[in-house]
Design a protein around this motif. Structure first.
Motif, PDB file in Angstrom:
ATOM      1  N   VAL A  14      35.136  58.584 -15.625  1.00  0.00           N
ATOM      2  CA  VAL A  14      35.338  58.814 -14.201  1.00  0.00           C
ATOM      3  C   VAL A  14      35.391  57.445 -13.547  1.00  0.00           C
ATOM      4  O   VAL A  14      34.489  56.634 -13.708  1.00  0.00           O
ATOM      5  N   SER A  15      36.455  57.197 -12.830  1.00  0.00           N
ATOM      6  CA  SER A  15      36.609  55.909 -12.165  1.00  0.00           C
ATOM      7  C   SER A  15      35.666  55.813 -10.977  1.00  0.00           C
ATOM      8  O   SER A  15      35.508  56.760 -10.221  1.00  0.00           O
ATOM      9  N   GLU A  16      35.064  54.651 -10.834  1.00  0.00           N
ATOM     10  CA  GLU A  16      34.243  54.386  -9.658  1.00  0.00           C
ATOM     11  C   GLU A  16      35.166  54.146  -8.474  1.00  0.00           C
ATOM     12  O   GLU A  16      36.234  53.559  -8.627  1.00  0.00           O
ATOM     13  N   PRO A  17      34.777  54.586  -7.288  1.00  0.00           N
ATOM     14  CA  PRO A  17      35.625  54.333  -6.127  1.00  0.00           C
ATOM     15  C   PRO A  17      35.830  52.833  -5.913  1.00  0.00           C
ATOM     16  O   PRO A  17      34.890  52.050  -6.063  1.00  0.00           O
ATOM     17  N   THR A  18      37.037  52.454  -5.592  1.00  0.00           N
ATOM     18  CA  THR A  18      37.322  51.058  -5.273  1.00  0.00           C
ATOM     19  C   THR A  18      37.163  50.816  -3.781  1.00  0.00           C
ATOM     20  O   THR A  18      37.053  49.677  -3.350  1.00  0.00           O
ATOM     21  N   ALA A  19      37.144  51.882  -2.984  1.00  0.00           N
ATOM     22  CA  ALA A  19      36.949  51.765  -1.539  1.00  0.00           C
ATOM     23  C   ALA A  19      36.438  53.097  -1.006  1.00  0.00           C
ATOM     24  O   ALA A  19      36.785  54.152  -1.535  1.00  0.00           O
ATOM     25  N   THR A  20      35.599  53.039   0.024  1.00  0.00           N
ATOM     26  CA  THR A  20      35.099  54.273   0.638  1.00  0.00           C
ATOM     27  C   THR A  20      35.042  54.135   2.158  1.00  0.00           C
ATOM     28  O   THR A  20      34.882  53.044   2.694  1.00  0.00           O
ATOM     29  N   LEU A  21      35.188  55.262   2.809  1.00  0.00           N
ATOM     30  CA  LEU A  21      35.009  55.395   4.255  1.00  0.00           C
ATOM     31  C   LEU A  21      33.966  56.481   4.440  1.00  0.00           C
ATOM     32  O   LEU A  21      34.049  57.541   3.813  1.00  0.00           O
ATOM     33  N   HIS A  22      32.986  56.236   5.295  1.00  0.00           N
ATOM     34  CA  HIS A  22      31.920  57.205   5.533  1.00  0.00           C
ATOM     35  C   HIS A  22      31.624  57.203   7.029  1.00  0.00           C
ATOM     36  O   HIS A  22      31.216  56.190   7.572  1.00  0.00           O
ATOM     37  N   ARG A  23      31.864  58.351   7.680  1.00  0.00           N
ATOM     38  CA  ARG A  23      31.646  58.440   9.124  1.00  0.00           C
ATOM     39  C   ARG A  23      31.006  59.774   9.488  1.00  0.00           C
ATOM     40  O   ARG A  23      31.366  60.814   8.937  1.00  0.00           O
ATOM     41  N   ASP A  24      30.096  59.723  10.453  1.00  0.00           N
ATOM     42  CA  ASP A  24      29.509  60.922  11.042  1.00  0.00           C
ATOM     43  C   ASP A  24      30.189  61.172  12.379  1.00  0.00           C
ATOM     44  O   ASP A  24      30.488  60.226  13.117  1.00  0.00           O
ATOM     45  N   TYR A  25      30.432  62.457  12.682  1.00  0.00           N
ATOM     46  CA  TYR A  25      31.074  62.840  13.934  1.00  0.00           C
ATOM     47  C   TYR A  25      30.220  63.884  14.639  1.00  0.00           C
ATOM     48  O   TYR A  25      29.632  64.752  13.988  1.00  0.00           O
ATOM     49  N   GLU A  26      30.185  63.794  15.958  1.00  0.00           N
ATOM     50  CA  GLU A  26      29.491  64.798  16.758  1.00  0.00           C
ATOM     51  C   GLU A  26      30.163  66.152  16.553  1.00  0.00           C
ATOM     52  O   GLU A  26      31.366  66.221  16.320  1.00  0.00           O
ATOM     53  N   GLY A  27      29.401  67.196  16.685  1.00  0.00           N
ATOM     54  CA  GLY A  27      29.914  68.535  16.431  1.00  0.00           C
ATOM     55  C   GLY A  27      30.707  69.123  17.577  1.00  0.00           C
ATOM     56  O   GLY A  27      30.301  70.128  18.160  1.00  0.00           O
ATOM     57  N   SER A  28      31.849  68.507  17.894  1.00  0.00           N
ATOM     58  CA  SER A  28      32.717  69.076  18.924  1.00  0.00           C
ATOM     59  C   SER A  28      34.172  68.904  18.499  1.00  0.00           C
ATOM     60  O   SER A  28      34.515  67.979  17.760  1.00  0.00           O
ATOM     61  N   ALA A  29      35.022  69.782  19.004  1.00  0.00           N
ATOM     62  CA  ALA A  29      36.440  69.746  18.653  1.00  0.00           C
ATOM     63  C   ALA A  29      37.105  68.444  19.091  1.00  0.00           C
ATOM     64  O   ALA A  29      38.102  68.031  18.511  1.00  0.00           O
ATOM     65  N   ALA A  30      36.540  67.768  20.081  1.00  0.00           N
ATOM     66  CA  ALA A  30      37.113  66.504  20.550  1.00  0.00           C
ATOM     67  C   ALA A  30      37.086  65.424  19.461  1.00  0.00           C
ATOM     68  O   ALA A  30      37.836  64.459  19.532  1.00  0.00           O
ATOM     69  N   THR A  31      36.250  65.582  18.440  1.00  0.00           N
ATOM     70  CA  THR A  31      36.147  64.569  17.386  1.00  0.00           C
ATOM     71  C   THR A  31      37.187  64.746  16.283  1.00  0.00           C
ATOM     72  O   THR A  31      37.351  63.851  15.447  1.00  0.00           O
ATOM     73  N   LEU A  32      37.897  65.860  16.263  1.00  0.00           N
ATOM     74  CA  LEU A  32      38.887  66.101  15.203  1.00  0.00           C
ATOM     75  C   LEU A  32      39.970  65.031  15.193  1.00  0.00           C
ATOM     76  O   LEU A  32      40.353  64.531  14.139  1.00  0.00           O
ATOM     77  N   ARG A  33      40.456  64.667  16.347  1.00  0.00           N
ATOM     78  CA  ARG A  33      41.491  63.632  16.443  1.00  0.00           C
ATOM     79  C   ARG A  33      40.960  62.300  15.915  1.00  0.00           C
ATOM     80  O   ARG A  33      41.656  61.581  15.206  1.00  0.00           O
ATOM     81  N   SER A  34      39.719  61.975  16.252  1.00  0.00           N
ATOM     82  CA  SER A  34      39.124  60.718  15.765  1.00  0.00           C
ATOM     83  C   SER A  34      38.989  60.718  14.253  1.00  0.00           C
ATOM     84  O   SER A  34      39.262  59.705  13.600  1.00  0.00           O
ATOM     85  N   ALA A  35      38.568  61.823  13.684  1.00  0.00           N
ATOM     86  CA  ALA A  35      38.426  61.904  12.226  1.00  0.00           C
ATOM     87  C   ALA A  35      39.771  61.703  11.545  1.00  0.00           C
ATOM     88  O   ALA A  35      39.883  60.926  10.581  1.00  0.00           O
ATOM     89  N   ARG A  36      40.784  62.374  12.036  1.00  0.00           N
ATOM     90  CA  ARG A  36      42.139  62.219  11.485  1.00  0.00           C
ATOM     91  C   ARG A  36      42.621  60.777  11.612  1.00  0.00           C
ATOM     92  O   ARG A  36      43.114  60.180  10.664  1.00  0.00           O
ATOM     93  N   ARG A  37      42.473  60.227  12.807  1.00  0.00           N
ATOM     94  CA  ARG A  37      42.917  58.858  13.070  1.00  0.00           C
ATOM     95  C   ARG A  37      42.177  57.850  12.183  1.00  0.00           C
ATOM     96  O   ARG A  37      42.789  56.930  11.635  1.00  0.00           O
ATOM     97  N   ASP A  38      40.876  58.021  12.017  1.00  0.00           N
ATOM     98  CA  ASP A  38      40.085  57.106  11.191  1.00  0.00           C
ATOM     99  C   ASP A  38      40.535  57.141   9.731  1.00  0.00           C
ATOM    100  O   ASP A  38      40.664  56.101   9.087  1.00  0.00           O
ATOM    101  N   VAL A  39      40.789  58.346   9.213  1.00  0.00           N
ATOM    102  CA  VAL A  39      41.240  58.477   7.822  1.00  0.00           C
ATOM    103  C   VAL A  39      42.622  57.859   7.650  1.00  0.00           C
ATOM    104  O   VAL A  39      42.869  57.121   6.683  1.00  0.00           O
ATOM    105  N   LEU A  40      43.521  58.123   8.579  1.00  0.00           N
ATOM    106  CA  LEU A  40      44.872  57.535   8.496  1.00  0.00           C
ATOM    107  C   LEU A  40      44.837  56.007   8.559  1.00  0.00           C
ATOM    108  O   LEU A  40      45.525  55.330   7.794  1.00  0.00           O
ATOM    109  N   ALA A  41      44.033  55.462   9.455  1.00  0.00           N
ATOM    110  CA  ALA A  41      43.937  54.003   9.568  1.00  0.00           C
ATOM    111  C   ALA A  41      43.356  53.396   8.302  1.00  0.00           C
ATOM    112  O   ALA A  41      43.843  52.369   7.803  1.00  0.00           O
ATOM    113  N   TRP A  42      42.341  54.028   7.761  1.00  0.00           N
ATOM    114  CA  TRP A  42      41.703  53.529   6.541  1.00  0.00           C
ATOM    115  C   TRP A  42      42.688  53.547   5.373  1.00  0.00           C
ATOM    116  O   TRP A  42      42.808  52.579   4.635  1.00  0.00           O
TER     117      TRP A  42
END
Length: 142
Positions: free
Chosen positions: A7-35
């Motif tokens: 099993v390959s070890e990850p070469t990079a990781t992103l780890h983020r916590d988001y508040e429990g509201s629908a307004a954070t969905l866009r931020s989660a998507r944007r953060d993953v795309l940018a990463w």
């Protein structure tokens, strides 16, 4: 002499916590795309990952309204793995038999089917306090 899987070890990781509201969905998507863009991921992988994180985060919010959820993305030599963790909203452990696919006419409940169609592997883990859904996308061979 047997063959051992590695099993390959990850070469990079992103780890983020988001508040429990629908307004954070866009931020989660944007953060993953940018990463993934920073890692020079191909467009198809970024598109699949963005939709997967959107669906899994939406499921987390619907299962546990108002509770924080965590997005973790890892990349190794073969896969991008996207995990979304949320706190369970009831005392029943999240077992695979509690997950179901909605029929085509349903207005809700198609997220897991969408994730399963986009990912190469999907796992659901958890206990009475949390649920973790992980979707893995195989990277294209260069």
């Amino acid at each position: 002499m047997g063959v051992q899987a590695t099993v390959s070890e990850p070469t990079a990781t992103l780890h983020r916590d988001y508040e429990g509201s629908a307004a954070t969905l866009r931020s989660a998507r944007r953060d993953v795309l940018a990463w993934l863009s920073d890692l020079d991921a191909d467009e198809a992988t970024k598109d699949r990952a963005a939709l997967i994180v959107s669906e899994l985060a939406t499921n987390a919010l619907q299962a546990s309204p108002g509770r924080t959820y965590t997005v973790r993305v890892a990349r190794d030599d073969e896969y991008v793995s996207i995990s979304v963790r949320n706190h369970a909203s009831d005392s029943r452990p999240p077992t695979r038999d509690r997950w179901h696919f909605a029929d085509r006419s349903a207005l809700r409940g198609r997220g897991l089917a969408i994730v399963t169609s986009l990912a190469d592997e999907v796992t659901v883990d958890g206990d009475q306090s949390e649920v973790v859904v992980t979707a893995r996308i195989r990277l294209p061979v260069l």
